[in-house]
Design a protein around this motif. Structure first.
Motif, PDB file in Angstrom:
ATOM      1  N   HIS A   1      37.280  21.510 100.448  1.00 35.38           N
ATOM      2  CA  HIS A   1      36.440  21.194  99.293  1.00 35.38           C
ATOM      3  C   HIS A   1      36.672  19.792  98.736  1.00 35.38           C
ATOM      4  O   HIS A   1      36.047  19.425  97.749  1.00 35.38           O
ATOM      5  CB  HIS A   1      36.650  22.250  98.214  1.00 35.38           C
ATOM      6  N   VAL A   2      37.535  19.033  99.384  1.00 34.06           N
ATOM      7  CA  VAL A   2      37.788  17.670  98.931  1.00 34.06           C
ATOM      8  C   VAL A   2      36.513  16.835  98.851  1.00 34.06           C
ATOM      9  O   VAL A   2      36.300  16.097  97.872  1.00 34.06           O
ATOM     10  CB  VAL A   2      38.864  16.992  99.801  1.00 34.06           C
ATOM     11  N   PRO A   3      35.621  16.885  99.850  1.00 32.13           N
ATOM     12  CA  PRO A   3      34.385  16.089  99.736  1.00 32.13           C
ATOM     13  C   PRO A   3      33.581  16.411  98.474  1.00 32.13           C
ATOM     14  O   PRO A   3      33.041  15.497  97.837  1.00 32.13           O
ATOM     15  CB  PRO A   3      33.619  16.449 101.000  1.00 32.13           C
ATOM     16  N   GLU A   4      33.516  17.686  98.106  1.00 36.06           N
ATOM     17  CA  GLU A   4      32.783  18.043  96.892  1.00 36.06           C
ATOM     18  C   GLU A   4      33.480  17.527  95.647  1.00 36.06           C
ATOM     19  O   GLU A   4      32.835  17.023  94.724  1.00 36.06           O
ATOM     20  CB  GLU A   4      32.607  19.560  96.791  1.00 36.06           C
ATOM     21  N   TYR A   5      34.795  17.634  95.601  1.00 40.07           N
ATOM     22  CA  TYR A   5      35.526  17.118  94.442  1.00 40.07           C
ATOM     23  C   TYR A   5      35.323  15.605  94.315  1.00 40.07           C
ATOM     24  O   TYR A   5      35.144  15.084  93.214  1.00 40.07           O
ATOM     25  CB  TYR A   5      37.016  17.429  94.561  1.00 40.07           C
ATOM     26  N   ARG A   6      35.362  14.913  95.443  1.00 37.03           N
ATOM     27  CA  ARG A   6      35.141  13.459  95.418  1.00 37.03           C
ATOM     28  C   ARG A   6      33.729  13.130  94.955  1.00 37.03           C
ATOM     29  O   ARG A   6      33.521  12.240  94.116  1.00 37.03           O
ATOM     30  CB  ARG A   6      35.367  12.882  96.819  1.00 37.03           C
ATOM     31  N   GLU A   7      32.760  13.837  95.481  1.00 30.92           N
ATOM     32  CA  GLU A   7      31.370  13.578  95.114  1.00 30.92           C
ATOM     33  C   GLU A   7      31.132  13.826  93.626  1.00 30.92           C
ATOM     34  O   GLU A   7      30.424  13.059  92.954  1.00 30.92           O
ATOM     35  CB  GLU A   7      30.456  14.478  95.950  1.00 30.92           C
ATOM     36  N   THR A   8      31.732  14.874  93.100  1.00 35.90           N
ATOM     37  CA  THR A   8      31.530  15.216  91.694  1.00 35.90           C
ATOM     38  C   THR A   8      32.185  14.188  90.777  1.00 35.90           C
ATOM     39  O   THR A   8      31.601  13.790  89.758  1.00 35.90           O
ATOM     40  CB  THR A   8      32.080  16.623  91.414  1.00 35.90           C
TER      41      THR A   8
END
Length: 380
Positions: free
Chosen positions: A252-259
């Motif tokens: 889920h790192v990509p989502e955390y970064r995007e957010t």
């Protein structure tokens, strides 16, 4: 009376009041507006002054609730930055006072009660002793095993700062994916399901504090949405700390970064000319004026985003630098007292008026987090 009842009662009693102007004898107007990033020694000197003032005026290290625990998270960041043993000793004394325990006991599910785990982990990493984490691990594992499908505990956006980082860090420490899975289940509910649509607005890149402020709910006196500055600051800080813990790994790192990137991007056009952000990001006329806690967390989030390559350095480093310079010129007293902190609350009206003399432990912690992160980008 629990935190939500206290805040609701406080909101009912709150009245709007004019902000008091800050003394200007120690503040240069041009410095306040400058996008120049100070040197690392300059930033560090201010951080020391603020931390030293707080410690010297608080001989009792205080409780282990969320507000004070946020201060210790910032103090441990400053210890890592300076290696100053006095900061480590003060934080250790606080943790030992509470026997590295959890407010509310290990059966608590409340995110506020998990905030202290962040500083306990910092102390453990500095001086590893397994007993320091006994209660912390017990309370998080309770969340994993008791009502394992329950995901609605984080009903307000502050919770993302209080509890996301402990789950992320324990998952890495124990190499147990169950912590990251539970973290994401709780996060996903807050973001996409709480109150129906979730507290996150993808179109705005910002977060509503809780259900009451979702579209169709509470509006500002000017009829605009209420997007509380510190609430979004908590979200930014929670994402930064979680990403630091997870590094480049994790589904889920990509989502955390995007957010986080969306939030930082949304902040840039609504920054005040003095470097601060208003208490309502959606209405510049709603109790306008400098506010330190939200601004500090936004410096923390923006500086991290620049360092991690999530945003363009040339466009966003001046945003963080201008905010830092505004904080130093306007909120930091000559003796290191930190003013313009909106005290405990849940909306722009809470704890008003916010003045040069308004301070709080969590605000000092946020300021220390901001400065230590910004110093990573500075020369010297």
């Amino acid at each position: 009376m629990d935190r939500r009842q206290l805040l609701l009662r406080g909101a009912a009693l709150a009245v709007a009041a004019p902000l008091l102007p800050a003394p200007t004898a120690h503040a240069a107007h041009l410095y306040r507006l400058s996008p120049r990033l100070p040197s690392r020694p300059e930033i560090t000197a201010v951080l020391r002054r603020v931390a030293d003032h707080w410690i010297s005026t608080h001989t009792d290290p205080g409780d282990n609730g969320w507000a004070n625990a946020t201060f210790y998270s910032g103090l441990m960041a400053l210890h890592r930055h300076t290696r100053e043993v006095r900061y480590l000793n003060y934080a250790r004394a606080w943790a030992e006072k509470h026997s590295y325990g959890i407010r509310g006991g290990t059966g608590t599910r409340h995110a506020d009660n998990h905030t202290a785990i962040q500083a306990y982990l910092d102390l453990y990493e500095t001086e590893p002793e397994p007993a320091k984490l006994t209660a912390s691990e017990a309370t998080l594992r309770h969340m994993l095993t008791d009502q394992p499908d329950k995901a609605d505990d984080w009903w307000w956006d502050d919770a993302l700062h209080m509890a996301m980082p402990p789950f992320a860090r324990f998952g890495e420490l124990r190499q147990d994916p169950a912590f990251a899975d539970k973290l994401y289940a709780l996060y996903r509910h807050t973001k996409r399901a709480q109150g129906g649509p979730g507290l996150y607005s993808p179109g705005l890149g910002l977060w509503y504090r809780d259900d009451r402020f979702l579209p169709g709910g509470i509006l500002s006196p000017g009829g605009k949405p209420v997007l509380w500055s510190r609430g979004n600051g908590w979200v930014a800080a929670g994402h930064v700390k979680t990403l630091k813990a997870l590094g480049g790994g994790g589904r889920h790192v990509p989502e955390y970064r995007e957010t986080l990137t969306a939030l930082v991007t949304a902040l840039r056009p609504v920054q005040r000319s003095d470097g601060f952000w208003n208490v309502n990001l959606a209405d510049a006329g709603h109790l306008p004026g400098p506010e330190t806690s939200g601004t500090s967390f936004f410096v923390y989030g923006t500086a991290y985003a620049v360092a991690a390559g999530l945003v363009d350095r040339a466009a966003f480093l001046p945003v963080a630098a201008r905010a830092w310079n505004g904080l130093v010129a306007t909120a930091v007293h000559p003796d290191g007292f930190l003013g313009y902190v909106q005290k405990v609350g849940d909306r722009p009206e809470s704890s008003q008026p916010v003045t040069y003399e308004s301070t709080a432990d969590f605000g000092v912690g946020g300021f220390l987090l901001a400065g230590t992160e910004l110093a990573r980008l500075a020369a010297g």
